[in-house]
Design a protein around this motif. Structure first.
Motif, PDB file in Angstrom:
ATOM      1  N   LYS A  83       0.830  -1.199   0.000  1.00 39.37           N
ATOM      2  CA  LYS A  83       0.000   0.000   0.000  1.00 39.37           C
ATOM      3  C   LYS A  83       0.863   1.247   0.000  1.00 39.37           C
ATOM      4  O   LYS A  83       0.554   2.242  -0.671  1.00 39.37           O
ATOM      5  CB  LYS A  83      -0.943   0.008   1.213  1.00 39.37           C
ATOM      6  CG  LYS A  83      -1.894   1.198   1.211  1.00 39.37           C
ATOM      7  CD  LYS A  83      -2.927   1.102   2.327  1.00 39.37           C
ATOM      8  CE  LYS A  83      -3.891   2.293   2.259  1.00 39.37           C
ATOM      9  NZ  LYS A  83      -4.932   2.221   3.307  1.00 39.37           N
ATOM     10  N   PHE A  84       1.957   1.210   0.743  1.00 41.91           N
ATOM     11  CA  PHE A  84       2.899   2.329   0.774  1.00 41.91           C
ATOM     12  C   PHE A  84       3.387   2.634  -0.640  1.00 41.91           C
ATOM     13  O   PHE A  84       3.385   3.791  -1.085  1.00 41.91           O
ATOM     14  CB  PHE A  84       4.081   1.966   1.685  1.00 41.91           C
ATOM     15  CG  PHE A  84       5.172   2.999   1.752  1.00 41.91           C
ATOM     16  CD1 PHE A  84       5.061   4.093   2.587  1.00 41.91           C
ATOM     17  CD2 PHE A  84       6.325   2.869   0.989  1.00 41.91           C
ATOM     18  CE1 PHE A  84       6.070   5.042   2.666  1.00 41.91           C
ATOM     19  CE2 PHE A  84       7.340   3.805   1.046  1.00 41.91           C
ATOM     20  CZ  PHE A  84       7.214   4.896   1.890  1.00 41.91           C
ATOM     21  N   ALA A  85       3.786   1.598  -1.377  1.00 41.93           N
ATOM     22  CA  ALA A  85       4.286   1.778  -2.744  1.00 41.93           C
ATOM     23  C   ALA A  85       3.183   2.276  -3.674  1.00 41.93           C
ATOM     24  O   ALA A  85       3.420   3.157  -4.517  1.00 41.93           O
ATOM     25  CB  ALA A  85       4.855   0.461  -3.262  1.00 41.93           C
ATOM     26  N   THR A  86       1.974   1.736  -3.512  1.00 45.62           N
ATOM     27  CA  THR A  86       0.857   2.143  -4.366  1.00 45.62           C
ATOM     28  C   THR A  86       0.485   3.603  -4.145  1.00 45.62           C
ATOM     29  O   THR A  86       0.232   4.350  -5.096  1.00 45.62           O
ATOM     30  CB  THR A  86      -0.366   1.244  -4.107  1.00 45.62           C
ATOM     31  OG1 THR A  86      -0.033  -0.116  -4.412  1.00 45.62           O
ATOM     32  CG2 THR A  86      -1.556   1.666  -4.959  1.00 45.62           C
ATOM     33  N   LEU A  87       0.455   4.011  -2.884  1.00 52.87           N
ATOM     34  CA  LEU A  87       0.149   5.409  -2.568  1.00 52.87           C
ATOM     35  C   LEU A  87       1.194   6.338  -3.182  1.00 52.87           C
ATOM     36  O   LEU A  87       0.857   7.386  -3.743  1.00 52.87           O
ATOM     37  CB  LEU A  87       0.102   5.598  -1.051  1.00 52.87           C
ATOM     38  CG  LEU A  87      -1.085   4.966  -0.316  1.00 52.87           C
ATOM     39  CD1 LEU A  87      -0.869   5.047   1.196  1.00 52.87           C
ATOM     40  CD2 LEU A  87      -2.388   5.666  -0.696  1.00 52.87           C
ATOM     41  N   ALA A  88       2.455   5.941  -3.062  1.00 53.39           N
ATOM     42  CA  ALA A  88       3.532   6.760  -3.632  1.00 53.39           C
ATOM     43  C   ALA A  88       3.412   6.848  -5.145  1.00 53.39           C
ATOM     44  O   ALA A  88       3.553   7.933  -5.731  1.00 53.39           O
ATOM     45  CB  ALA A  88       4.887   6.181  -3.239  1.00 53.39           C
ATOM     46  N   ASP A  89       3.143   5.717  -5.803  1.00 56.51           N
ATOM     47  CA  ASP A  89       2.990   5.715  -7.257  1.00 56.51           C
ATOM     48  C   ASP A  89       1.875   6.670  -7.683  1.00 56.51           C
ATOM     49  O   ASP A  89       2.010   7.413  -8.665  1.00 56.51           O
ATOM     50  CB  ASP A  89       2.669   4.308  -7.764  1.00 56.51           C
ATOM     51  CG  ASP A  89       3.869   3.369  -7.707  1.00 56.51           C
ATOM     52  OD1 ASP A  89       5.009   3.870  -7.557  1.00 56.51           O
ATOM     53  OD2 ASP A  89       3.662   2.152  -7.805  1.00 56.51           O
ATOM     54  N   ASP A  90       0.770   6.648  -6.941  1.00 57.73           N
ATOM     55  CA  ASP A  90      -0.369   7.505  -7.279  1.00 57.73           C
ATOM     56  C   ASP A  90      -0.025   8.978  -7.113  1.00 57.73           C
ATOM     57  O   ASP A  90      -0.377   9.813  -7.957  1.00 57.73           O
ATOM     58  CB  ASP A  90      -1.563   7.142  -6.399  1.00 57.73           C
ATOM     59  CG  ASP A  90      -2.802   7.960  -6.735  1.00 57.73           C
ATOM     60  OD1 ASP A  90      -3.273   7.870  -7.887  1.00 57.73           O
ATOM     61  OD2 ASP A  90      -3.276   8.709  -5.857  1.00 57.73           O
ATOM     62  N   MET A  91       0.687   9.303  -6.035  1.00 59.37           N
ATOM     63  CA  MET A  91       1.060  10.697  -5.799  1.00 59.37           C
ATOM     64  C   MET A  91       2.046  11.194  -6.853  1.00 59.37           C
ATOM     65  O   MET A  91       1.958  12.338  -7.317  1.00 59.37           O
ATOM     66  CB  MET A  91       1.640  10.858  -4.391  1.00 59.37           C
ATOM     67  CG  MET A  91       0.618  10.658  -3.284  1.00 59.37           C
ATOM     68  SD  MET A  91       1.356  10.813  -1.623  1.00 59.37           S
ATOM     69  CE  MET A  91      -0.066  10.398  -0.592  1.00 59.37           C
TER      70      MET A  91
END
Length: 369
Positions: A83-91
């Motif tokens: 989730k950490f990686a996904t949130l970063a990718d989205d931002m």
């Protein structure tokens, strides 16, 4: 570049930061629009290791960015690396001007920082550094000093007890902060272990600072030592609370000094009751607003202003580089000094002094209105 007029060298963010935003910056928040606000992405680590992330860091950052005409996107990874990686990718995809992250692991932070670097988005490591990473800035506390304060507090509460048996409940093995806190503790304790003045029963790292796991592990260690312990170094208040639960079950609570960190409401109440020896107060407001001021400068293109705020350096021994840093101080809190946090409005007396604590608060000069 123009220096950020509102970025002062000390103190907390003031309402004057509103003046930092131009009319264009405080218009519609639609990304890419002609009057879009600059955006800053923030990824907090979890909701379980400490209450601070949601009750303090999130609202303090949101308020600071709002005052400055910055649009914050604040998310929580909830202890999940994916989730950490996904949130970063989205931002990164949404084109944030700055990314503030509290990495769950060094590798997770490194991966995000590389992607942000490729997108030319500056990264601020917040509270935890990604060793081996590429973040441009690091904002945290002097964590080795936090560990020293914990050791000092425990030794003071323990008093003269030759051969006293100590159990250490340390933080996550993947968190460099936990390593630094432990190093600080051992600046004060190693010589005492070596001389036999104190006996180290076991030093136990707790994955993700998880208090549920911490309780299980502490119970196993204590039971394996015949329920004998004279002092417990708990690396934060969440682990301290877990230790205290076990000590209550074994009728040892209040007889064994337990340390902590974060000055949570529960820990301050435990200190007043005599269940916990001390905690370390880290002014989260100062940390959150220092990171916000840094991000505001970067989001508005003021590189010189950001560099002026980062007055120190942290050596990343893995990447073999210095990271521009803001490192803040902390304070040891014991029963006589809890009232100081009340006086400074860190905690409200109506929340602190409940039930059996009403009388204890009065005894300690804490006035409940």
């Amino acid at each position: 570049m123009r220096k950020l007029a509102c970025a002062t060298s000390g103190g907390l963010l003031a309402l004057s930061l509103v003046a930092c935003g131009s009319p264009a910056e405080v218009g519609t928040a639609a990304l890419g629009g002609p009057t879009a606000k600059p955006t800053v992405g923030v990824i907090l680590p979890d909701k379980t290791s400490s209450a601070r992330w949601e009750t303090q860091d999130r609202p303090l950052m949101a308020q600071a960015f709002g005052f400055a005409g910055i649009e914050p996107i604040i998310e929580n990874a909830e202890g999940d690396e994916k989730k950490f990686a996904t949130l970063a990718d989205d931002m990164i995809r949404r084109g944030v001007k700055v990314l503030i992250i509290t990495p769950l692991t060094a590798q997770g932070g490194i991966d995000v920082e590389r992607k942000a670097q490729a997108a030319k988005i500056p990264v601020i490591d917040y509270d935890r550094i990604s060793l081996g990473g590429t973040a441009e800035y690091y904002v945290s506390f002097d964590n080795a000093n936090v560990g020293e304060l914990q050791a000092e507090g425990m030794l003071s509460c323990l008093g003269q007890k030759p051969g006293g048996q100590i159990i250490e409940m340390q933080g996550a093995p993947t968190d460099n902060n936990a390593t630094l806190v432990s190093e600080g503790q051992h600046r004060k304790l190693t010589s005492k272990y070596d001389s036999g003045e104190l006996k180290l029963v076991k030093a136990q790292a707790v994955d993700q600072w998880d208090p549920v796991l911490g309780k299980k592990l502490f119970d196993e260690i204590l039971s394996g030592n015949g329920n004998k312990v004279d002092g417990v170094i708990a690396a934060n208040d969440g682990l301290a609370g877990a230790v205290i639960e076990v000590l209550k079950e074994k009728n040892l609570v209040g007889k064994v000094p337990v340390t902590g960190q974060d000055a949570t409401l529960a820990s301050l109440q435990a200190i007043l009751r005599g269940d916990q020896c001390m905690t370390v107060y880290k002014p989260i407001r100062d940390e959150a607003e220092a990171a916000a001021r840094l991000a505001i400068a970067l989001a508005k293109g003021d590189q010189d202003g950001a560099d002026d705020l980062a007055t120190g350096n942290t050596r990343d021994l893995v990447a073999k580089r210095d990271v521009k840093s803001i490192l803040l101080g902390a304070d040891l809190i014991t029963k006589p000094t809890v009232r100081r946090l009340v006086a400074e409005s860190v905690v409200r007396p109506a929340e602190l002094c409940v039930d059996d604590l009403v009388a204890i608060c009065k005894q300690n000069d804490i006035v409940v209105n």
